[in-house]
Design a protein around this motif. Structure first.
Motif, short mmCIF file in Angstrom:
data_model
loop_
_atom_site.label_atom_id
_atom_site.label_comp_id
_atom_site.label_asym_id
_atom_site.label_seq_id
_atom_site.Cartn_x
_atom_site.Cartn_y
_atom_site.Cartn_z
N ASP A 268 0.82 -1.21 0.00
CA ASP A 268 0.00 0.00 0.00
C ASP A 268 0.86 1.27 0.00
O ASP A 268 0.68 2.19 0.79
CB ASP A 268 -0.95 0.02 1.21
N ILE A 269 1.83 1.29 -0.94
CA ILE A 269 2.72 2.43 -1.12
C ILE A 269 2.33 3.15 -2.40
O ILE A 269 1.94 2.52 -3.38
CB ILE A 269 4.19 1.96 -1.21
N GLU A 270 2.44 4.48 -2.42
CA GLU A 270 2.11 5.25 -3.62
C GLU A 270 2.96 4.80 -4.80
O GLU A 270 4.16 4.60 -4.68
CB GLU A 270 2.33 6.74 -3.37
N GLU A 271 2.32 4.70 -5.96
CA GLU A 271 3.01 4.16 -7.13
C GLU A 271 3.79 5.21 -7.92
O GLU A 271 4.35 4.90 -8.97
CB GLU A 271 2.00 3.47 -8.05
N ASN A 272 3.87 6.44 -7.44
CA ASN A 272 4.66 7.42 -8.18
C ASN A 272 6.16 7.17 -8.03
O ASN A 272 6.98 7.86 -8.64
CB ASN A 272 4.31 8.86 -7.78
#
Length: 338
Positions: A268-272
């Motif tokens: 659940d980490i931002e994909e940027n």
């Protein structure tokens, strides 16, 4: 729009000219600025952080298109640093519905390494017939990538390809008025990765523990534990997709996988923090050189031609390596990131 072989060759030469112009601008400007000035943050977009050195490349690209792009090829630009909602077409003033081509560009792939003068970065670009929002990576018919060398280097390589036309490789001597000569690149013909380079990418702290576990289990599955403690496989965290492509193309590396979006989804980490379509826009060059570039599940690599989609990719130097590693990779991923 169907591109003839002549059309594709013309566009290949244009991309190579664009990248040489951009390279010269970057090399000239960086002599005037300190490392801290080059590394200053100028903007944060949905896809990435933009540093001062990136703006040098952006400005050079805009100027080249304004001065050199032919009215024969009205084109839409998709580029790191431009939001997907921002429409940029050349010749300036062209409406997007009147464009016949789409050009996706990464002005500097590997910004973090080159702004600190650690390792080469790359200028990447690909051209596809315009299909609006339906365009994908598979539509790209022409690609080029050009090295941005560190201050310790005299040579900058430039690779390019047209679909069905093979890969071309040349090198600029930046000490000598950018004189250009052909170079020979040969991907590895090996059938395993023992005592060679194979990497699961983990450039940043986020997600690195899980990605390291995937890598460790992959090599244990294939080769077991070294009996004397000597590493059997080496990794190389080159923070540049284009640079990693070059390592595969040149025979330096045999396997590279950037599967950060898979790990980030589980964590659940931002994909940027992931690769984006402009990072892989030179996939065609690997294909034309006989390398294998695909999704981690073994399907063909594909993605929209935008600036925000997260991309998982796996590169093998040859088909034998793909057959050797692919089943083990799929098994490890099924176990650790179901």
């Amino acid at each position: 729009m169907l591109l003839s072989a002549t059309d594709k060759e013309t566009l290949r030469q244009l991309l190579c000219d664009l990248q040489r112009f951009t390279l010269e601008a970057i090399l000239t400007e960086r002599t005037k600025r300190s490392t801290n000035e080059l590394a200053a943050i100028t903007e944060e977009t949905a896809a990435d952080v933009i540093y001062a050195i990136d703006t040098i490349a952006d400005q050079a690209i805009f100027k080249w298109f304004e001065d050199h792009w032919s009215t024969e090829w009205p084109v839409q630009i998709i580029m790191e640093g431009l939001d997907d909602a921002h429409t940029l077409c050349f010749p300036l003033g062209t409406k997007i519905e009147d464009t016949t081509l789409k050009c996706i560009i990464d002005p500097i792939d590997g910004t973090r390494g080159i702004m600190y003068d650690k390792r080469s970065a790359w200028i990447l670009a690909g051209i596809a017939p315009q299909r609006g929002s339906a365009n994908t990576l598979a539509d790209i018919e022409v690609s080029a990538m050009t090295e941005i060398p560190t201050t310790r280097q005299w040579r900058a390589d430039q690779l390019s390809a047209t679909r069905g036309g093979g890969m071309l490789a040349t090198a600029f001597d930046i000490r000598n008025d950018f004189s250009q000569a052909p170079v020979e690149l040969q991907p590895s013909k090996a059938n395993d990765v023992q005592h060679a380079f194979g990497t699961i990418c983990r450039f940043f702290p986020a997600g690195s523990t899980l990605l390291a576990q995937i890598e460790e289990q992959l090599w244990e599955t294939l080769y077991g534990d070294s009996t004397d403690g000597t590493p059997l496989v080496f990794n190389d965290q080159y923070i540049s997709s284009g640079g990693q492509f070059y390592e595969i193309l040149s025979g330096h590396d045999r396997f590279i996988a950037d599967i950060r979006p898979i790990a980030f989804r589980v964590l659940d980490i931002e994909e940027n923090l992931s690769a984006h379509p402009y990072d892989v826009c030179c996939a065609l060059i690997l294909e034309e050189a006989g390398c294998i570039l695909e999704h981690p599940d073994g399907s063909p690599l594909n993605c929209p031609l935008d600036t925000t989609s997260a991309v998982n990719w796996v590169a093998y130097a040859n088909e034998d390596l793909a057959r050797h590693i692919r089943p083990a990779l799929k098994g490890v991923l099924a176990k650790l990131v179901p």
